[in-house]
Write an enzyme that holds these catalytic residues in place. Structure first.
Site: not given
Ligand code: G6P
Length: 598
Positions: A2, A27, A73, A97-98, A471, A475, A478, A494, A593
């Site tokens: 949010c 966000r 959100w 937000n929260g 990673e 990428k 997502e 396995h 985000k």
């Molecule tokens: C979300 C984002 C990721 C990020 C993760 C941790 O899932 O989409 O890209 O790695 O949060 O966020 P932070 O702000 O703690 O790095």
């Protein structure tokens, strides 16, 4: 997650709120809404989906000088209009937000109220209304509210009886106050107000903010507080796309300068800065690293380097697990928390858990003044600047750059790495921006064309390459919605190898000469079962690599620099593949985000 914006001033609040909400889009959200006050009455307009749908509902001639806005959100209740914010009960309208953890219990003391939504947030408006009806003293009402709420919140509050003033407060959710000329703002973060002002104040937990043509901040005893006004150094342009098709691509292109900026202070022309600028970490017998998503993956890269070159046992934990598990951390250990936003709920809760044990903590964070940065005993800032794309790239590379230099610094202090070798490595870091630049320019689109039309992909690698493949896989999945998993190359047989069929995509990473032969054997195993293999390897391995369908050969410099090189093709394969699949690259579905709820 949010986003909140609030405005009081001479401009049309409706325009300011919509502009602020658009800057908070990154966000992640599924609905949006605004409330504005006029003639002692608050009106609410909200809509499911993109902000443009909300905009379409708003009369172009609408004018007001005070209002609050929200991007939601969904957590409690579906993403439908009745659950969108703002929520109004009686004379009070709020954005939140929260998460209010005790909202069910609070509903019991609010049994005279009929709730219209399924949210935890609506109880806040009802509670304010009830308290205000008992005693019409707004500051005391908000103070009482703080005592009753359990959970996390950043709140913007309007009261019909107080037409020119906006109230706000926070606990464990981000909130800033924007400082203008005869106009003031509240927002979840700085980009939302940057069009109007670059001056802002950080709000601490449990402070109460009163905003009209001036800003008054009270502590929880209602004593007035002095606050420093901070200046945001970046421009609005920095937070815009700068000509790139997507923020993600722009941020990938920013990586050479981000790495340079982040490491500048640690890598001058002699060993002094490497040794003196990095906190004294060589005393620790053990390091634990905690993070979520890509930050967790960065921690895995750190583990390999810290164990191999700093000779410190390093464990890496996913924050959402760490916060609830029994952990065995000695007093002579360090716990490192990695986070781009510095506001991720699980990472923050993990930090607080460790702080209770009086164990040393260090945060590696991008957002200046964020909760993690403020609460950890020590903080190292990466210098990535605002990252808008939900899928992180430049923050991740800066995180692994810091961990790499950390291992180098400790290894040098312990004399595991000689001074001469350390100087050579420092020198190689100086060449890194150019190497990254050249690698970004390569053609990844033609590789993406060979893999984009399949719905699964496996990434394999050993050691450091496994950490990086996790990673790379994240990428891809997502942003392109291809089902993708990363495996240690030796583990594939396995079970998972049963999923390899004619044409199944496998992306293999082999950049460690000592074990690359083992990985190549695993590549051959999947190849002989029909896999379509894209191989990322290094120029110091002399082979024709004719067992692979696509080959990307990157330069090998040394183990400290190379993770920052290997990640580039992985990011761009993900990006180009998502583009070919027509995905909403900067805002993938269901993702946020900044994840400020657990
Ligand atoms: C979300 C984002 C990721 C990020 C993760 C941790 O899932 O989409 O890209 O790695 O949060 O966020 P932070 O702000 O703690 O790095």
């Amino acid at each position: 997650m949010c986003g909140i914006i609030g405005y009081v001033g001479k401009q049309n609040a409706i325009e300011v709120l919509l502009s602020g909400l658009k800057s908070l889009e990154y966000r992640g959200y599924d609905s949006a809404g605004i409330a504005y006050l006029k003639s002692n009455h608050t009106q609410i307009i909200k809509s499911v989906g993109k902000i443009k749908y909300l905009e379409e509902k708003i009369d172009k001639d609408l004018v007001s000088n005070i209002g609050i806005g929200h991007t939601r959100w969904a957590t409690h209740g579906k993403p439908i209009e009745k659950n969108s914010h703002p929520h109004k009960v009686g004379k009070f309208t709020i954005v939140h937000n929260g998460i209010i953890e005790n909202y069910q219990a609070l509903k019991k003391i609010l049994n005279n109220y009929k709730f219209k939504s399924d949210t935890d947030s609506e109880v806040i408006a009802a509670l304010l209304d009830k308290l205000y009806n008992e005693k019409k003293d707004i500051l005391n009402v908000i103070k009482q509210l703080e005592n009753l709420l359990v959970g996390s919140y950043a709140l913007g509050i309007l009261c019909d009886d107080i037409p020119n003033t906006l109230y706000a407060l926070r606990k464990d959710s981000p909130l800033i106050v924007g400082v203008g000329e005869n106009e003031n703002f509240i927002a979840s973060d700085v980009p939302a107000i940057l069009k109007y002002t670059n001056k802002y104040m950080l709000v601490d937990n449990n402070e109460i903010i009163e905003i009209n043509d001036k800003i008054t901040i009270y502590n929880s005893k209602l004593e007035k507080q002095d606050k420093e006004i901070l200046i945001f150094e970046g421009s609005l342009e920095q937070a815009e796309k700068n000509g790139y098709e997507h923020f993600m691509l722009k941020e990938i292109h920013e990586q050479p300068s981000v790495v340079k900026e982040t490491l500048h202070k640690f890598l001058q022309y002699d060993l002094d800065s490497l040794v003196n600028e990095m906190p004294n970490l060589e005393k620790y017998k053990q390091i634990s690293i905690v993070g979520c998503g890509s930050a967790y993956h960065a921690g895995l890269v750190g583990k390999y380097l810290l164990e191999k070159y700093a000779d410190i046992k390093t464990d890496v934990y996913i924050a959402s697990e760490f916060r609830y598990q029994k952990v065995f951390i000695d007093k002579d250990s360090l716990v490192i928390f990695i986070s781009q936003s510095g506001e991720t709920a699980d990472t923050l809760a993990s930090l607080r858990k460790v702080l209770e044990e009086d164990i040393d903590t260090l945060a590696i964070v991008n957002v200046i003044g964020s909760s993690l940065a403020r609460e950890a005993k020590e903080t190292i800032y990466i210098k990535a600047g605002p990252e808008i794309s939900v899928a992180t790239t430049k923050a991740y590379i800066a995180q692994i750059a810091i961990l790499s230099v950390m291992a180098l610094s400790i290894g040098t202090k312990k004399q595991i790495i000689s001074d001469k070798k350390a100087l050579e490595i420092i020198d190689s870091f100086k060449k890194l921006p150019d190497i990254i630049e050249n690698l970004i320019k390569k053609d990844y689109k033609s590789i993406a064309k060979t893999i984009y039309d399949k719905d699964t992909c496996f990434y394999i690698g050993r050691g450091m390459d496994y950490a990086l493949s996790m990673e790379g896989s994240l990428k891809l999945k997502e942003i392109s919605y291809i089902v993708s998993s990363a495996y240690p190359a030796g583990e594939l047989k396995h079970g998972t190898i049963s999923l390899i069929d004619e044409g199944t995509n496998v992306i293999a990473i082999a950049t460690d000469k000592n074990i690359s032969d083992k990985t190549f054997s695993n590549v051959k195993e999947v190849k002989s079962r029909g896999a379509f293999v894209t191989l990322i390897t290094i120029d110091t391995i002399k082979d024709e690599f004719d067992f692979a369908d696509n080959k990307i050969i990157i330069p090998y410099i040394n183990d400290f620099v190379n993770p920052l090189i290997t990640i580039i093709p992985l990011q761009l394969i993900g990006y180009e593949t998502a583009k070919l699949r027509g995905c909403d690259i900067d805002k993938p579905k269901n993702l946020a985000k900044s994840v400020t709820v657990e």
